[in-house]
Design a protein around this motif. Structure first.
Motif, PDB file in Angstrom:
ATOM      1  N   LEU A 190       0.830  -1.209   0.000  1.00  0.00           N
ATOM      2  CA  LEU A 190       0.000   0.000   0.000  1.00  0.00           C
ATOM      3  C   LEU A 190       0.859   1.251   0.000  1.00  0.00           C
ATOM      4  O   LEU A 190       0.547   2.233  -0.700  1.00  0.00           O
ATOM      5  CB  LEU A 190      -0.946   0.000   1.207  1.00  0.00           C
ATOM      6  CG  LEU A 190      -2.408  -0.367   0.883  1.00  0.00           C
ATOM      7  CD1 LEU A 190      -2.497  -1.801   0.395  1.00  0.00           C
ATOM      8  CD2 LEU A 190      -3.299  -0.145   2.091  1.00  0.00           C
ATOM      9  N   GLU A 191       1.939   1.232   0.755  1.00  0.00           N
ATOM     10  CA  GLU A 191       2.827   2.399   0.791  1.00  0.00           C
ATOM     11  C   GLU A 191       3.456   2.642  -0.579  1.00  0.00           C
ATOM     12  O   GLU A 191       3.593   3.791  -1.017  1.00  0.00           O
ATOM     13  CB  GLU A 191       3.898   2.196   1.851  1.00  0.00           C
ATOM     14  CG  GLU A 191       3.370   2.320   3.278  1.00  0.00           C
ATOM     15  CD  GLU A 191       4.462   2.176   4.318  1.00  0.00           C
ATOM     16  OE1 GLU A 191       5.607   1.819   3.933  1.00  0.00           O
ATOM     17  OE2 GLU A 191       4.178   2.405   5.515  1.00  0.00           O
ATOM     18  N   GLU A 192       3.834   1.572  -1.273  1.00  0.00           N
ATOM     19  CA  GLU A 192       4.400   1.730  -2.618  1.00  0.00           C
ATOM     20  C   GLU A 192       3.391   2.361  -3.569  1.00  0.00           C
ATOM     21  O   GLU A 192       3.758   3.082  -4.504  1.00  0.00           O
ATOM     22  CB  GLU A 192       4.847   0.370  -3.160  1.00  0.00           C
ATOM     23  CG  GLU A 192       6.118  -0.173  -2.544  1.00  0.00           C
ATOM     24  CD  GLU A 192       6.596  -1.413  -3.266  1.00  0.00           C
ATOM     25  OE1 GLU A 192       6.848  -1.327  -4.487  1.00  0.00           O
ATOM     26  OE2 GLU A 192       6.717  -2.467  -2.615  1.00  0.00           O
ATOM     27  N   GLU A 207     -10.010   0.983  -6.129  1.00  0.00           N
ATOM     28  CA  GLU A 207      -9.036   2.049  -6.429  1.00  0.00           C
ATOM     29  C   GLU A 207      -7.645   1.676  -5.950  1.00  0.00           C
ATOM     30  O   GLU A 207      -6.652   1.792  -6.694  1.00  0.00           O
ATOM     31  CB  GLU A 207      -9.490   3.350  -5.775  1.00  0.00           C
ATOM     32  CG  GLU A 207      -8.491   4.490  -5.867  1.00  0.00           C
ATOM     33  CD  GLU A 207      -8.863   5.652  -4.966  1.00  0.00           C
ATOM     34  OE1 GLU A 207      -7.958   6.183  -4.294  1.00  0.00           O
ATOM     35  OE2 GLU A 207     -10.057   6.025  -4.921  1.00  0.00           O
ATOM     36  N   MET A 208      -7.538   1.237  -4.709  1.00  0.00           N
ATOM     37  CA  MET A 208      -6.227   0.899  -4.154  1.00  0.00           C
ATOM     38  C   MET A 208      -5.644  -0.339  -4.824  1.00  0.00           C
ATOM     39  O   MET A 208      -4.428  -0.432  -5.023  1.00  0.00           O
ATOM     40  CB  MET A 208      -6.339   0.690  -2.646  1.00  0.00           C
ATOM     41  CG  MET A 208      -6.670   1.944  -1.871  1.00  0.00           C
ATOM     42  SD  MET A 208      -6.653   1.639  -0.082  1.00  0.00           S
ATOM     43  CE  MET A 208      -7.331   3.189   0.526  1.00  0.00           C
ATOM     44  N   GLY A 220      -3.991  -6.800  -6.681  1.00  0.00           N
ATOM     45  CA  GLY A 220      -4.666  -6.027  -5.654  1.00  0.00           C
ATOM     46  C   GLY A 220      -5.243  -6.933  -4.595  1.00  0.00           C
ATOM     47  O   GLY A 220      -5.017  -6.753  -3.390  1.00  0.00           O
ATOM     48  N   ILE A 221      -5.976  -7.952  -5.030  1.00  0.00           N
ATOM     49  CA  ILE A 221      -6.603  -8.893  -4.110  1.00  0.00           C
ATOM     50  C   ILE A 221      -6.745 -10.216  -4.833  1.00  0.00           C
ATOM     51  O   ILE A 221      -6.855 -10.253  -6.068  1.00  0.00           O
ATOM     52  CB  ILE A 221      -7.988  -8.383  -3.624  1.00  0.00           C
ATOM     53  CG1 ILE A 221      -8.564  -9.289  -2.529  1.00  0.00           C
ATOM     54  CG2 ILE A 221      -8.961  -8.233  -4.790  1.00  0.00           C
ATOM     55  CD1 ILE A 221      -9.806  -8.714  -1.853  1.00  0.00           C
ATOM     56  N   ALA A 222      -6.722 -11.310  -4.105  1.00  0.00           N
ATOM     57  CA  ALA A 222      -6.980 -12.629  -4.680  1.00  0.00           C
ATOM     58  C   ALA A 222      -8.297 -13.134  -4.100  1.00  0.00           C
ATOM     59  O   ALA A 222      -8.383 -13.437  -2.912  1.00  0.00           O
ATOM     60  CB  ALA A 222      -5.839 -13.591  -4.360  1.00  0.00           C
ATOM     61  N   MET A 223      -9.336 -13.179  -4.944  1.00  0.00           N
ATOM     62  CA  MET A 223     -10.655 -13.619  -4.489  1.00  0.00           C
ATOM     63  C   MET A 223     -10.735 -15.136  -4.546  1.00  0.00           C
ATOM     64  O   MET A 223     -10.507 -15.737  -5.601  1.00  0.00           O
ATOM     65  CB  MET A 223     -11.744 -13.002  -5.361  1.00  0.00           C
ATOM     66  CG  MET A 223     -11.879 -11.502  -5.200  1.00  0.00           C
ATOM     67  SD  MET A 223     -12.419 -11.041  -3.529  1.00  0.00           S
ATOM     68  CE  MET A 223     -14.117 -11.631  -3.569  1.00  0.00           C
ATOM     69  N   PRO A 224     -11.052 -15.784  -3.429  1.00  0.00           N
ATOM     70  CA  PRO A 224     -11.109 -17.244  -3.421  1.00  0.00           C
ATOM     71  C   PRO A 224     -12.286 -17.765  -4.236  1.00  0.00           C
ATOM     72  O   PRO A 224     -13.353 -17.164  -4.271  1.00  0.00           O
ATOM     73  CB  PRO A 224     -11.293 -17.570  -1.933  1.00  0.00           C
ATOM     74  CG  PRO A 224     -11.975 -16.362  -1.367  1.00  0.00           C
ATOM     75  CD  PRO A 224     -11.410 -15.201  -2.133  1.00  0.00           C
ATOM     76  N   VAL A 225     -12.062 -18.877  -4.906  1.00  0.00           N
ATOM     77  CA  VAL A 225     -13.147 -19.567  -5.600  1.00  0.00           C
ATOM     78  C   VAL A 225     -13.854 -20.506  -4.634  1.00  0.00           C
ATOM     79  O   VAL A 225     -15.066 -20.668  -4.677  1.00  0.00           O
ATOM     80  CB  VAL A 225     -12.600 -20.340  -6.818  1.00  0.00           C
ATOM     81  CG1 VAL A 225     -13.677 -21.224  -7.433  1.00  0.00           C
ATOM     82  CG2 VAL A 225     -12.062 -19.358  -7.855  1.00  0.00           C
ATOM     83  N   TYR A 226     -13.091 -21.124  -3.743  1.00  0.00           N
ATOM     84  CA  TYR A 226     -13.669 -22.028  -2.755  1.00  0.00           C
ATOM     85  C   TYR A 226     -13.725 -21.308  -1.403  1.00  0.00           C
ATOM     86  O   TYR A 226     -13.692 -20.093  -1.339  1.00  0.00           O
ATOM     87  CB  TYR A 226     -12.846 -23.320  -2.700  1.00  0.00           C
ATOM     88  CG  TYR A 226     -12.786 -24.003  -4.045  1.00  0.00           C
ATOM     89  CD1 TYR A 226     -13.893 -24.685  -4.557  1.00  0.00           C
ATOM     90  CD2 TYR A 226     -11.635 -23.934  -4.837  1.00  0.00           C
ATOM     91  CE1 TYR A 226     -13.849 -25.301  -5.802  1.00  0.00           C
ATOM     92  CE2 TYR A 226     -11.581 -24.540  -6.073  1.00  0.00           C
ATOM     93  CZ  TYR A 226     -12.693 -25.225  -6.553  1.00  0.00           C
ATOM     94  OH  TYR A 226     -12.653 -25.813  -7.782  1.00  0.00           O
ATOM     95  N   TRP A 227     -13.809 -22.086  -0.329  1.00  0.00           N
ATOM     96  CA  TRP A 227     -13.858 -21.500   1.004  1.00  0.00           C
ATOM     97  C   TRP A 227     -12.738 -20.473   1.163  1.00  0.00           C
ATOM     98  O   TRP A 227     -11.620 -20.760   0.712  1.00  0.00           O
ATOM     99  CB  TRP A 227     -13.717 -22.627   2.031  1.00  0.00           C
ATOM    100  CG  TRP A 227     -13.955 -22.189   3.426  1.00  0.00           C
ATOM    101  CD1 TRP A 227     -15.122 -22.200   4.112  1.00  0.00           C
ATOM    102  CD2 TRP A 227     -12.974 -21.632   4.303  1.00  0.00           C
ATOM    103  NE1 TRP A 227     -14.923 -21.681   5.368  1.00  0.00           N
ATOM    104  CE2 TRP A 227     -13.628 -21.327   5.507  1.00  0.00           C
ATOM    105  CE3 TRP A 227     -11.625 -21.338   4.182  1.00  0.00           C
ATOM    106  CZ2 TRP A 227     -12.967 -20.764   6.589  1.00  0.00           C
ATOM    107  CZ3 TRP A 227     -10.956 -20.770   5.249  1.00  0.00           C
ATOM    108  CH2 TRP A 227     -11.643 -20.497   6.446  1.00  0.00           C
ATOM    109  N   PRO A 228     -12.963 -19.267   1.699  1.00  0.00           N
ATOM    110  CA  PRO A 228     -14.183 -18.778   2.353  1.00  0.00           C
ATOM    111  C   PRO A 228     -15.034 -17.861   1.463  1.00  0.00           C
ATOM    112  O   PRO A 228     -15.470 -16.802   1.898  1.00  0.00           O
ATOM    113  CB  PRO A 228     -13.621 -17.995   3.529  1.00  0.00           C
ATOM    114  CG  PRO A 228     -12.353 -17.384   2.970  1.00  0.00           C
ATOM    115  CD  PRO A 228     -11.815 -18.383   1.974  1.00  0.00           C
TER     116      PRO A 228
END
Length: 448
Positions: A190-192, A207-208, A220-228
């Motif tokens: 985030l600082e970078e 945005e971030m 940015g983010i890795a959205m899980p396909v399985y749990w959770p």
């Protein structure tokens, strides 16, 4: 002093059996295919092969030795063992607690087996969304009169998690903790990208995430396909003002315009905003975050200890960004219960309640394992505030499951439905409508 109003919770919305993974064992692919880890293991009744037995602490012969069953097979097992050891040493010669620890996916079948056979343990830990079902089938001891004999005060507990232990006007559970969905973020990434604070809204998350991807080689983010994944859907749903199931648990309410929008927001992170990979494998989102290859990670607060042990990972915890505009995130809870005994022994019950009182009053140690205390006396203490990650996660509006035996039946099919939407195999409306049909049929079968 922390304001109690920060902990405004609702029992009209469900939490799901995903709490089973809050204690060291995550659901398998087979569990996920069935919706969620429902605690039904192989059911072979071979308790000795499934459990580890231990009597923590240096104790001699005690007048009463209590059997305590739990599923704390992960690092949290070491924390609960320290608390038990202190209790055993303090009560040496009078009361000793011996633990039986087994994976949660075996725990509930084993519990039913031994209680039905008249060989129940004295004390057990049960997830909040399981209490009503076990109370319905007379597998739990009512605690109303027993609670009056200990030093715990009802006003010391978060009201909604406390009230959730009541089924048909009788109390069956005493809460140990709260474990909510939490946002973890990589401080360095985030600082970078030019940010010093985490996102508070969905738009800020996007945005971030885009800024991180522009400034670094990480997602940015890795959205899980399985749990959770459906824990995240649940949080997005309540943030959009949606409901999970009806009060009696028999009717699905998540296949609504609010539910469709809530799930679409998750899908859009992958396919529209392109801030998440599209083919995250089981636990792949955890690996990416551990390696510093994603800026944001959505998971339960219990991940804290594992992330703290990760070399080179500079992370922090924060409330989950509001996907819709209203406050509210998924939250589960571990609760103490007393199994029904073939022959009740008032002295053993009194000793069991003394142990529950001791653990509740010393739950700061348990909070260090990656939990939020259920009692205000610990929650509002300076010592808890020093647990920065847990304290930050506590600053959310928690939503607990309704006290109905049929919640899990109706909510369960959202697991694979959310997964198929995240894979682009079904649109959100189709996925949720199918889940609702399956869930309501499950509830009808269970009610009969």
């Amino acid at each position: 002093m922390m304001k109690k109003s920060r902990f405004l919770l609702s029992l009209g919305l469900g939490a799901g059996l995903l709490a089973l993974a809050a204690c060291g064992d995550q659901p398998t692919d087979e569990d996920q295919a069935g919706g969620e880890d429902n605690g039904n293991g192989n059911g072979d009744g071979e308790v000795e092969e499934q459990a580890e037995t231990d009597t923590p602490g240096d104790v001699g012969d005690a007048d009463i030795t209590l059997e305590f069953w739990n599923g704390f097979t992960g690092p949290d097992g070491e924390d609960i063992a320290q608390i038990i050891a202190a209790f055993n040493e303090e009560n040496e010669g009078e009361i000793a607690v011996r633990t039986q620890t087994m994976p949660w996916d075996n725990f509930y079948d084993q519990y039913r087996t031994v209680v039905t056979a008249g060989e129940a343990p004295d004390i057990a830990i049960m997830h909040l969304d399981q209490v009503a079902g076990y109370a319905r089938y007379d597998l739990l001891t009512p605690l109303d009169e027993l609670f009056e004999g200990v030093g715990l005060e009802e006003d010391d507990f978060i009201p909604e998690v406390w009230n959730a232990g009541v089924y048909e006007d009788s109390r069956y559970a005493i809460p140990l903790d709260v474990h909510p969905l939490t946002l973890f973020y990589n401080v360095d990434l985030l600082e970078e990208a030019g940010y010093s604070e985490p996102p508070e809204t969905y738009d800020e998350l996007v945005e971030m995430s885009l800024a991180v991807q522009d400034a670094t080689d990480s997602y940015g983010i890795a959205m899980p396909v399985y749990w959770p994944s459906n824990m995240i859907f649940y949080s997005s749903l309540v943030s959009h003002g949606g409901d999970t199931v009806s009060e009696d648990g028999m009717t699905a309410l998540y296949n609504s315009p609010e539910g469709e929008e809530a799930l679409q927001k998750m899908v859009d992170l992958v396919y529209e905003h392109e801030v998440s990979p599209s083919d995250v494998q089981q636990d792949g989102e955890v690996t990416l975050f551990r390696q510093g290859n994603s800026a944001f990670h959505l998971n339960g607060i219990w991940m804290t200890a594992g992330f703290e042990d990760q070399d080179g990972l500079n992370f922090a915890a924060a409330p989950v960004p509001s996907f819709g505009g209203e406050e509210g995130v998924w939250a589960g809870s571990h609760n103490f219960v007393l199994p029904v005994q073939q022959d009740e022994d008032p002295e053993r019950q009194e000793a069991a309640m003394k142990f529950i009182e001791y653990v509740s009053e010393n739950s700061l140690q348990w909070a260090k394992a990656g939990q939020v205390p259920a009692s205000y006396s610990v929650l509002e203490s300076d010592e808890f505030r020093e647990l920065e990650h847990q304290y930050n996660a506590s600053q959310q509006t928690f939503i607990f499951p309704p006290a109905t035996p049929f919640y899990a039946d109706t909510w369960g099919p959202t697991g694979p439905a959310v997964d198929e939407a995240m894979l682009g195999q079904l649109d959100p409306a189709e996925a949720l409508d199918r889940a609702a049909r399956e869930g309501e049929a499950n509830a009808e079968d269970a009610a009969q």
